[in-house]
Write an enzyme that holds these catalytic residues in place. Structure first.
Site, PDB file in Angstrom:
ATOM      1  N   ARG A 276      -0.592   5.437   6.407  1.00 57.93           N
ATOM      2  CA  ARG A 276       0.392   6.260   5.708  1.00 57.93           C
ATOM      3  C   ARG A 276       0.832   5.477   4.477  1.00 57.93           C
ATOM      4  NH1 ARG A 276       5.886   4.759   6.562  1.00 57.93           N
ATOM      5  NH2 ARG A 276       5.881   5.183   8.767  1.00 57.93           N
ATOM      6  N   HIS A 280       7.658   7.237   5.790  1.00 59.55           N
ATOM      7  CA  HIS A 280       7.544   8.149   6.939  1.00 59.55           C
ATOM      8  C   HIS A 280       7.994   9.543   6.514  1.00 59.55           C
ATOM      9  CE1 HIS A 280       8.212  10.030  10.800  1.00 59.55           C
ATOM     10  NE2 HIS A 280       9.493  10.167  10.514  1.00 59.55           N
ATOM     11  N   TYR A 289      10.329  -2.826   5.574  1.00 62.70           N
ATOM     12  CA  TYR A 289       9.637  -3.280   6.788  1.00 62.70           C
ATOM     13  C   TYR A 289       8.158  -3.620   6.609  1.00 62.70           C
ATOM     14  CZ  TYR A 289       8.561   1.773   7.072  1.00 62.70           C
ATOM     15  OH  TYR A 289       8.157   3.056   6.805  1.00 62.70           O
TER      16      TYR A 289
END
Lengths: 382, 326
Positions: A276, A280, A289
């Site tokens: 991805r 998100h 992160y």
């Protein structure tokens, strides 16, 4: 196709370049690949595919237009036209490859990110935006395109897919069902239960897991200690890992799994190993992160670029094709933008619509009360 | 023979048999529902007569049972699933409230969800924990679900027929301690609407509203009260979502007093909802506040204590006295 044979196989590309046979690195998993990141066509002993130039151009067009649609939706969210957007950037090959393996009478159960699959099913992309704009919870009739509504609760739809597939088998039909889900969903009990049910009833369902490496901020390592495709073995059906950025491999592997289901041989788990590239959803911040280098490494495996390289190298497409597609992309973007801005807010009485198929006294009562309350303002305003 | 005296469990069995016989899309699913016929034998003999494709023994996974039933309903089937006991429904709670209940609304009315979830519920059979609970309020709070509970064999037969024919998901709470109570079933009768309450016993001093296992207790309480010269009207609500408030209102306008009786904990229970709405509707008719009799805000107790926990004749009559004292 068994788990063991998949595990024993090495990617062809790495078999020529490999210097060490030590345990595979996360960046180079064992997977089925038919088109390398460099746009080289390679063969695989179990998954051959022979597409015409037109079919290859069709896959390329699907990926480009899906990416353009996705980019437009992301922009629309940034402009305040959508409340949220779940981008598929980077997952075009997994979605287009798997969805182009389907027949019209097959049935698809998506998550909320399967915009490319919806595209292939013939769902108008503007219909996908209603729920993200906040005008409905799903703006299409699932039976028109055999494409179920997006499911927000993680993994729930894998059970719906399994039940639907049990019904297909009861009907004696030879269609198949695909359940899409992500690596995060693989931790959910419903996914495990769907594996159990589908195996026990030999249901014609293909579990298509897009392992995009991140479940919001949690890496796949937080979901599993074994490669996801190996989960299938414990449930008694085959699992296979495919290069999720390789549209040809995704098509070939899904086609094989669907045929297996049609033959009455039961479920298959396909793990599309992909990435991805965006957040998100638009409310997420991946810089908190994960490292930039990771994304850069995956950008080198971009599903669209590699097919373009191959098409150009083989002379299947000329500049006119790419220019034409660019024009078509812009036109799609414009159409989506205009459609979203023109979307009317739902009528306020829609709150009370379709709560029940057969009606419900309390809903009737509250509808009447609310209508009277609203009408009281109109009277005051006179 | 259209009129028979049947135990409540057998009436449900006959109803399921009729449904399987008349509609090839009806399926029975659940743990142990096949060869064993269910732990209460409610599905006894059905697999033998209709085969494993219609009466399906499932893996031991409640979410899986409901989730796959949703998928089967999407394919055009009408699944009737059994959750073995009340306390075991919670693994399926997510599928019921986030998926089953909302599918029709999310699809703007395109999808119908004709799924019946049978749950043997309530106490009084001396069972171990998680086998005696009354979680109906947890489901009634969710829009999209319909909740019913029969109290006798005739209702058990006909309400099951109607639940299966409904295009909405119906949670069918079966009063397990009444499974063996016999009463008449007329399989050729024309039933009333599924969600209407029924006056079981007429009276003029006070209304007792109950459903499922508590109807019998209230009828017994009314008989006992009659010996003391008190006239109690007993209403069997039959449906907890929707609730037939018109019927309760009609009765309360006559008696001017209402006691709601159920096994579930009183706190946030269906009695609270009924008390609130009847107070709104009948404020000037009421001679006393609406009182509730039910379970405590405590885990369902071990079997040796359930007689104290469950509302019995004396607790109902005590509430009647308190109401009349106003």
């Amino acid at each position: 196709m068994t788990v063991e044979s998949t595990a024993a196989r090495k990617p062809r590309r790495s078999s020529t370049k490999r210097v060490s046979a030590k345990k595979p690195q996360r960046s180079e998993p064992e997977l089925v690949q038919l088109l390398t990141p460099e746009g080289e066509r390679v063969e695989h002993p179990d998954y051959s595919i022979d597409l015409t130039p037109d079919e290859l151009l069709g896959l390329y067009r699907d990926m480009v237009l899906t990416r353009r649609f996705d980019a437009e939706a992301t922009s629309l969210q940034r402009q305040g036209e959508l409340g949220l957007w779940a981008s598929l950037l980077g997952q075009e090959a997994a979605q287009i490859g798997s969805a182009r393996a389907l027949r019209d009478d097959d049935y698809v159960f998506p998550t909320y990110r399967e915009h490319g699959v919806a595209w292939c099913r013939g769902v108008d992309p503007t219909n996908l935006l209603g729920m993200f704009r906040g005008v409905n919870h799903g703006g299409w009739d699932p039976s028109t395109n055999n494409f179920h509504l997006y499911t927000i609760v993680i993994g729930s739809q894998t059970l719906h897919a399994t039940g639907y597939a049990m019904g297909v088998a009861k009907d004696g039909a030879d269609s198949a069902v695909v359940a899409y889900f992500g690596d995060g969903a693989s931790s959910q009990g419903d996914v495990a239960e769907s594996f159990t049910f589908s195996a026990v009833y030999n249901a014609p369902v293909v579990f298509f897991c897009q392992n995009n490496q991140w479940a919001i901020s949690e890496p796949t390592e937080r979901q599993t200690r074994v490669p996801l495709y190996q989960r299938a073995q414990g449930f008694g059906f085959p699992g296979v890992r495919v290069d999720g950025n390789d549209v040809l491999a995704c098509l070939a592997v899904t086609r094989d799994a669907l045929e297996r289901a049609r033959r009455g041989e039961g479920p298959t788990l396909v793990e599309a190993f992909t990435y991805r590239m965006g957040a998100h959803t638009t409310s997420d911040d991946p810089t908190k992160y994960r490292a930039d280098e990771e994304r850069e490494a995956w950008e080198a495996k971009d599903p669209i670029l590699r097919l373009r390289t191959y098409l150009e190298k083989e002379g299947f497409a000329d500049a006119a094709f790419f220019d034409g597609l660019e024009t078509e992309s812009e036109s799609l973007g414009r159409r989506v933008r205009e459609a979203v801005r023109a979307m009317p807010d739902p009528d306020q009485m829609a709150i009370f619509e379709n709560v029940y198929a057969d009606g419900h006294a309390l809903v009737d009562e509250e509808r009447a009360q609310f209508a009277a309350y609203q009408a009281s303002f109109a009277e005051e305003g006179k | 023979m259209p009129v028979q005296k049947l135990p409540l469990a057998k009436a449900i069995n006959e109803s399921l048999r009729t449904a399987l016989d008349t509609d090839p899309k009806v399926l029975i699913m659940g743990e142990d529902v096949g060869k064993l016929g269910g732990v209460f034998r409610v599905t006894d003999g059905l697999q033998k007569d209709f085969g494993e494709e219609r009466v399906i023994d499932t893996p031991l996974a409640e979410s899986g049972i409901v989730g796959t039933a949703i998928g089967l309903a999407l394919r055009g089937y009408r699944p009737v699933v059994e959750i073995q006991f009340d306390g075991f429904v919670f693994p399926a709670y997510d599928q019921i409230v986030t998926q089953l209940a909302k599918m029709h609304a999310r699809s703007l009315g395109k999808i119908k969800m004709p799924v019946v979830i049978r749950i043997p519920y309530g106490g009084g059979i001396g069972a171990v924990e998680h086998h005696s609970e009354s979680p109906e309020a947890l489901f009634a709070h969710v829009a999209g679900l319909k909740i019913v509970s029969p109290s006798n064999s005739s209702d058990a037969y006909w309400m099951m027929q109607q639940a299966i024919q409904s295009d909405d998901p119906v949670i069918f709470f079966e009063p397990k301690r009444r499974y063996w109570d016999k009463s008449e079933v007329d399989t050729e009768a024309i039933p009333g609407p599924l969600h209407t309450a029924r006056v079981v016993r007429e009276g003029s001093d006070i209304t007792l509203a109950a459903y499922g296992p508590m109807v019998k207790v209230c009828v017994e309480a009314a008989a006992a009260a009659a010996e003391e010269g008190k006239s109690l009207e007993v209403l069997d609500l039959r449906s907890m979502s929707p609730i037939d408030f018109d019927a309760i209102q009609t009765s309360v306008e006559k008696t001017r007093r209402l006691v709601v009786v159920h096994e579930a904990p009183v706190f946030y229970g269906s009695g609270a909802e009924i008390a609130a709405r009847i107070t709104e509707r009948c404020f000037y008719h009421l001679e006393a506040p609406v009182l509730r009799v039910g379970g405590f805000h405590a885990p369902y107790p071990p079997a040796r204590l359930e007689e104290e926990y469950l509302p019995g004749l004396d607790r109902v009559l005590d509430a009647v006295d308190r109401s009349l004292a106003y």
